[in-house]
Design a protein around this motif. Structure first.
Motif: not given
Ligand SMILES: [Zn+2]
Length: 534
Positions: A7-10, A22-26, A34-35, A470-472
């Motif tokens: 959460l809350n990373g650049m 934004t945030d990343i869910g794994i 992502i969002g 890529l982060l996607a």
């Protein structure tokens, strides 16, 4: 419900786009969303406010072929945020072997019994051995021309006849079909140095028809740099293989304009439709085996014959007079800029320059190095040195080309355990942090999003890894969380085995390999077999 929320990373997604908060869910090892996920549920929530989040770094060029079999944890690489390594470079791979008892890994200073009873012969068997090891990083493996040459011709000092080349081609094809990610040559090394373009093109064709990359350590990067690079371009043109020129920076002894001219030659070939890219080591210190300084005639018959020859004073004088050694910095006798990196018998001298070693021993540094090769005995081939052979302005010129990836050219090691006393290069414990610190933050050669692209999606796309870099959504969850202001290498010539600072978390396939700046016991790397652009 996610496994992890970052959460809350650049977030720098690896495409070169600017960072966005934004945030990343794994979930299940992959990036699931992502969002804005501030209200989402997860087993674990990790707040990384103030830190950069990037795809795990992909090291397109390493020599960890053997060290990963000794110790797959890849501590030195994981601590730098590396999540994928591409081994088998410069013509050196661990397979295929003619005889499963023989292994020809490069450098690294390991004891041959360090791998217990692990055995392989074919490339597929080698990948199986890797797959059964705990791996700290994902691994893609090239098949090396030197290894294939030795599998067919042993130590013979010949390029082989048509039948030999056909056998080599079959071995390359078999290796690629068993999961090798590409084909590499090391034309400055024995036995690669024996091959002419007509011996290499059929092997490159095997890579080309399978959509796999051809990577080459060219024949010469100093006085005859233009011949070395045009040979690479011609082999790619004639075979149709996509080309990766490895560690492109020209070396000490090249004319001042060599780097610029090299890039012009590449541009000219690109305009005619060739697919060419390259990479650089983010360091002005080069590393290689000490043995490579010996001319071809002195290497005939293997290590023991070579060492026996070194005892003859006339042979020594002839070696010293060699007009074109692999490193002109040695010919120029710049011994202050030549440092011992790895040795077994002489491990107490590691980190000293050959000027210091020569003085200490009261002999010419050239004699000191030949004495030391003899003292290393069977381990002579694993004696390594570093030389200040590169120039920062060349490195920066190469980096400004959008197709330039950044690599370590090192081997995955660990300061503890069976690899503890080894060192392969000054980049070993600090290449990626050094790139981001020195060339990006301090010297502003590239901005941060673009720099991240050079060590994530660019290498992934060159080699044909479609689900990493890529982060996607849907990509494997390989990522690194770091402090963009703090990240730095701690490596010095005297203290080369220090982990970098500024890296908080590293995730490999959805599991933390580093958490809060500390390595975890988790080794979730995979062997990547089905890659290529076809
Ligand atoms: Zn190389």
């Amino acid at each position: 419900m996610f496994d992890f929320l970052i959460l809350n990373g650049m977030v720098y997604d690896g495409s070169g786009s600017p960072g966005r908060k934004t945030d990343i869910g794994i979930k299940d090892g992959c990036i699931a969303a992502i969002g804005d996920l501030s209200d989402a549920l997860a087993t674990e929530r990790i707040d990384v406010a103030g830190l950069a989040v990037a795809p795990g770094f992909i090291d397109l060029h390493t020599h960890s072929d053997f060290t990963l079999v000794v110790d797959g944890q890849a501590q030195s690489q994981v601590h730098q945020g590396v999540t994928t390594e591409v081994i088998g470079q410069c013509g050196h791979s661990c397979a295929p072997m003619r005889d499963p008892k023989l292994r020809s890994p490069m450098g690294a200073g390991h004891a041959p019994d360090a791998i217990g009873d692990k055995r392989w012969q074919t490339f597929g068997e080698y990948l199986d051995v890797l797959e059964r090891s705990p791996l700290g990083v994902n691994v893609a493996a090239f098949v090396g021309h030197g290894t294939v040459h030795s599998a067919v011709l042993g130590d013979a000092l010949t390029a082989g006849d048509d039948e030999d080349i056909a056998r080599m081609k079959r071995l390359v094809e078999e290796s690629l079909d068993q999961g090798a990610a590409g084909f590499s040559t090391g034309l400055e090394y024995w036995p690669g140095i024996l091959a002419a373009p007509e011996h290499l093109v059929p092997l490159c064709e095997a890579a080309a028809v399978r959509g796999k990359l051809y990577a080459t350590h060219v024949r010469n990067r100093d006085r005859f740099y233009d011949l070395g690079f045009t040979e690479a371009i011609a082999a790619s043109r004639e075979s149709g293989a996509r080309l990766q020129i490895s560690h492109i920076q020209t070396k000490f002894g090249a004319p001042d304009h060599a780097m610029e001219h090299t890039l012009e030659m590449i541009d000219a070939a690109r305009r005619r439709g060739q697919d060419i890219a390259f990479d650089v080591i983010p360091h002005d210190w080069n590393n290689t085996s000490v043995m490579a300084i010996l001319p071809k005639w002195a290497r005939e018959g293997g290590v023991q014959s070579t060492l026996k020859r070194m005892k003859d004073p006339d042979v020594r004088e002839k070696v010293k007079r060699n007009p074109a050694p692999m490193l002109l910095i040695v010919k120029a006798r710049r011994w202050d800029d030549v440092v011992l990196l790895n040795a077994v018998t002489n491990r107490h001298l590691v980190g000293m320059s050959f000027a210091e070693i020569g003085k200490m021993r009261g002999v010419d540094p050239y004699d000191a190095l030949m004495d030391m090769l003899i003292e290393e005995d069977d381990a002579a081939g694993r004696m390594m040195w570093a030389t200040r052979s590169f120039r920062d302005d060349d490195i920066e010129m190469a980096m400004r080309d959008a197709s330039c990836a950044v690599i370590s050219d090192t081997a995955a090691l660990s300061p503890e355990g069976r690899l503890g006393e080894q060192l392969f290069s000054l980049s070993g414990y600090g290449w990626a942090p050094r790139f981001l610190q020195y060339y990006v933050r301090d010297r502003n050669v590239l901005d941060l999003p673009e720099a991240i692209r050079r060590i994530t999606s660019l290498p992934a796309s060159r080699i044909g890894i479609k689900d990493r870099g890529l982060l996607a959504k849907g990509m494997h969850a390989d990522l690194v969380v770091f402090d963009a202001q703090e990240i730095a290498s701690k490596v010095t010539i005297k203290k080369p085995r220090q982990h970098p600072v500024g890296i908080a978390h590293v995730m490999v396939n959805g599991a933390f390999a580093m958490r809060d700046g500390r390595r975890t016991p988790s080794n979730t790397g995979k062997v990547l077999r089905n890659i290529g652009t076809r």
